[in-house]
Design a protein around this motif. Structure first.
Motif, short mmCIF file in Angstrom:
data_model
loop_
_atom_site.label_atom_id
_atom_site.label_comp_id
_atom_site.label_asym_id
_atom_site.label_seq_id
_atom_site.Cartn_x
_atom_site.Cartn_y
_atom_site.Cartn_z
N ASP A 20 11.52 -23.82 8.76
CA ASP A 20 12.12 -22.50 9.02
C ASP A 20 11.08 -21.46 9.41
OD1 ASP A 20 14.85 -23.25 8.21
OD2 ASP A 20 13.95 -23.44 6.21
N LEU A 21 9.90 -21.52 8.75
CA LEU A 21 8.80 -20.61 9.00
C LEU A 21 7.50 -21.40 8.96
CD1 LEU A 21 9.69 -17.56 6.67
CD2 LEU A 21 10.11 -17.73 9.14
N ILE B 265 -1.79 -12.86 4.39
CA ILE B 265 -1.23 -14.19 4.63
C ILE B 265 -0.24 -14.06 5.78
CG2 ILE B 265 0.04 -16.12 3.65
CD1 ILE B 265 -2.74 -15.63 2.37
N GLN B 266 -0.36 -14.96 6.74
CA GLN B 266 0.48 -14.89 7.93
C GLN B 266 1.70 -15.80 7.82
OE1 GLN B 266 -0.33 -14.75 12.60
NE2 GLN B 266 -0.91 -16.73 11.76
N PHE B 267 2.83 -15.28 8.32
CA PHE B 267 4.05 -16.08 8.45
C PHE B 267 4.56 -15.92 9.88
CE2 PHE B 267 3.67 -14.96 4.02
CZ PHE B 267 4.03 -16.11 3.34
N MET C 6 3.89 -12.06 10.99
CA MET C 6 3.55 -10.94 10.12
C MET C 6 2.39 -11.28 9.23
SD MET C 6 6.70 -11.02 7.34
CE MET C 6 6.96 -12.45 6.26
N SER C 7 1.62 -10.24 8.88
CA SER C 7 0.59 -10.32 7.86
C SER C 7 1.11 -9.64 6.61
CB SER C 7 -0.70 -9.63 8.33
OG SER C 7 -1.66 -9.61 7.28
N GLY D 105 6.33 -24.51 6.77
CA GLY D 105 5.21 -25.36 7.16
C GLY D 105 3.88 -24.68 6.92
N LEU D 106 2.96 -25.35 6.27
CA LEU D 106 1.66 -24.78 5.92
C LEU D 106 0.60 -25.29 6.88
CD1 LEU D 106 -0.17 -23.19 3.92
CD2 LEU D 106 -0.45 -25.35 2.68
#
Length: 478
Positions: A380-381, A444-446, A429-430, A262-263
């Motif tokens: 999922d993320l 970029i973060q997840f 995480m970055s 998902g963005l």
């Protein structure tokens, strides 16, 4: 491995440990390399505020023979990872000369892993900032551009790792304090799930459970291994993260089915995302999809304004406690001569809050976990920028002003993408995937569901192999 293959300042922690195991260098020589790198680079960056040479020699004399990171040097941030017998000032003028009486539980695990703590890193007072510009020690400078913020609160640790002083350094994260400096300095920064790593024996939680303890690293495998070596419950934990299915280190080599990601590209507080950050996010989406994943726009269901106001109240309450505790322990008054003016003012606001206001704020923060759980039923993320802006100029986050509301507005706006993960207790995480046109890193973060650090590390391993970032070097390096 030969001595020609090994370069301390570019090696990660696993690489240094492998060199020690192969006899390329001894643990003493590895520690000497760290002190030499600090001596060369630190004057330009002000990242390390205390060298622990005597303590390092004591550690070297009693290293565990089979420890996985035997002889690898690291740095501690100058706050809650206490190291017995060594000064810990919390970045506060009132606490200068304070000496820790006991090891933090995570420091005990570092020792057992064979790591050698060689010093302490600079930080904002009581870690209450996402910039590292304390009155006590002065600002830590960003090795990529000394006019841009290094981030915070783990900014000294980030500058030290990014510039090659040590391969890894401790960081903690209460609103983005690992991920923001990682983003600003081109490092990998993982915030674990709440309860994954220990926070005792002195504290049962930090900032009401917002804060997690881990490290900043140049490689994904260092972060994964450190999570293996430090995770698990301590005696009497308030939170315990789910037991992983296997070692986190093995997750980075694992194959991964295509993920539905998902963005999130818009902020929950109404401010716009910097055009360069937005463009970087678009490029990162293309990289993620090139690995076979599917990225879909989503909107998070939490109320960003209500969460920010609840976090403001919790941070103010804990700031009041910390200021009072330090003032009581040291005998200094809680005034602007001994504490940052913004923290004195923020503490006063915290003391004005009623118990019911604080509990309602905590309930609002905890409700964020359910909002994310609904999102993770569909994806999922989750993917987003780390910050809505590029690294800010020095003095953007002014701790020498008494305007605590403007300070916290800036703090919460700049951490708008990161602080929800702390509220929910989920791992995030970055990943240093992008760079600005002016040569500044953009992380970029997840984010993953609670307890699913392995899912993040698997994706990070794939991204690191396909889009390596270790070839980039900042302008100032050892």
């Amino acid at each position: 491995m030969t001595i020609r293959d090994f370069d301390y300042v570019t090696a990660d922690a696993v690489g240094v440990a492998e060199a020690v195991a192969a006899g390329v260098l001894t643990p003493n020589e590895a520690v000497d390399e760290a002190f030499a790198a600090i001596r060369r680079v630190n004057p330009a960056l002000n990242a390390v505020i205390l060298e622990m040479r005597e303590a390092a020699q004591a550690q070297l004399a009693s290293l565990p023979a089979e420890a996985p990171l035997r002889g690898v040097p690291m740095l501690l941030k100058d706050d809650c990872p206490s190291y017995a017998g060594v000064e810990m000032s919390y970045g506060c003028r009132a606490a200068v000369g304070n000496v820790s009486k006991a090891d933090h539980a995570i420091v005990s695990r570092y020792r057992a892993a064979g790591l050698v703590v060689v010093g302490k890193t600079n930080m904002p007072e009581m870690s209450c900032n996402i910039a590292t510009e304390p009155t006590l020690h002065g600002p830590t400078l960003n090795p990529w551009n000394v006019e841009a913020s290094v981030g915070g609160s783990s900014g000294g640790s980030a500058a030290a790792v990014a510039s090659g002083m040590v391969p890894l350094a401790y960081g903690n994260d209460g609103a983005g304090s690992i991920r923001i400096p990682a983003s600003n300095t081109g490092l990998f920064g993982l915030k674990p799930s709440r309860g994954r790593t220990p926070c005792g024996p002195i504290s049962s939680e930090n900032w009401g459970g917002l804060v997690c303890h881990h490290v900043l690293t140049r490689s994904v495998r260092d972060s994964a291994l450190m999570l293996d070596l430090t995770s698990g419950p301590e005696p009497g934990p308030l939170y315990v993260a789910p037991t992983p299915e296997g070692p986190f280190l093995s997750a980075i080599e694992r194959g991964q089915a295509p993920l539905r990601i998902g963005l999130v590209s818009e902020t929950a507080l109404g401010m716009s995302v910097d055009l360069e950050v937005g463009a970087a996010l678009e490029r990162a989406v293309a990289k993620v999809e090139a690995l076979g994943n599917h990225v879909v726009p989503i909107s998070l269901s939490h109320d960003g304004e209500a969460l920010a106001e609840a976090l403001r109240k919790l941070i103010a309450t804990y700031t009041a406690i910390e200021v009072e505790d330090i003032a009581q322990d040291t005998g200094y008054p809680a005034d602007d001569r001994h504490f940052e003016p913004v923290n004195v003012a923020l503490a006063e606001y915290g003391r004005s809050l009623s118990a019911s206001e604080v509990i309602r704020a905590r309930n609002r923060v905890n409700a964020t976990a359910r909002c994310f759980a609904r999102s993770f039923a569909e994806v999922d993320l989750i993917m987003s920028p780390v910050m809505p802006c590029l690294p800010q100029p020095l003095d953007t986050f002014n701790v020498r002003s008494t305007d605590w509301r403007r300070f916290t507005d800036l703090f919460l706006s700049a951490s708008v993408f990161t602080h929800p993960a702390n509220a929910a207790g989920i791992p995030a995480m970055s990943v240093p995937l992008e760079m600005s046109a002016g040569g500044l890193p953009i992380g970029i973060q997840f984010l993953a569901p609670y307890g699913e650090e392995a899912r993040l590390l698997t994706l990070a391993g794939h991204l690191e192999r396909h889009y390596p970032w270790s070839v980039r070097r900042p302008a100032i390096h050892a």
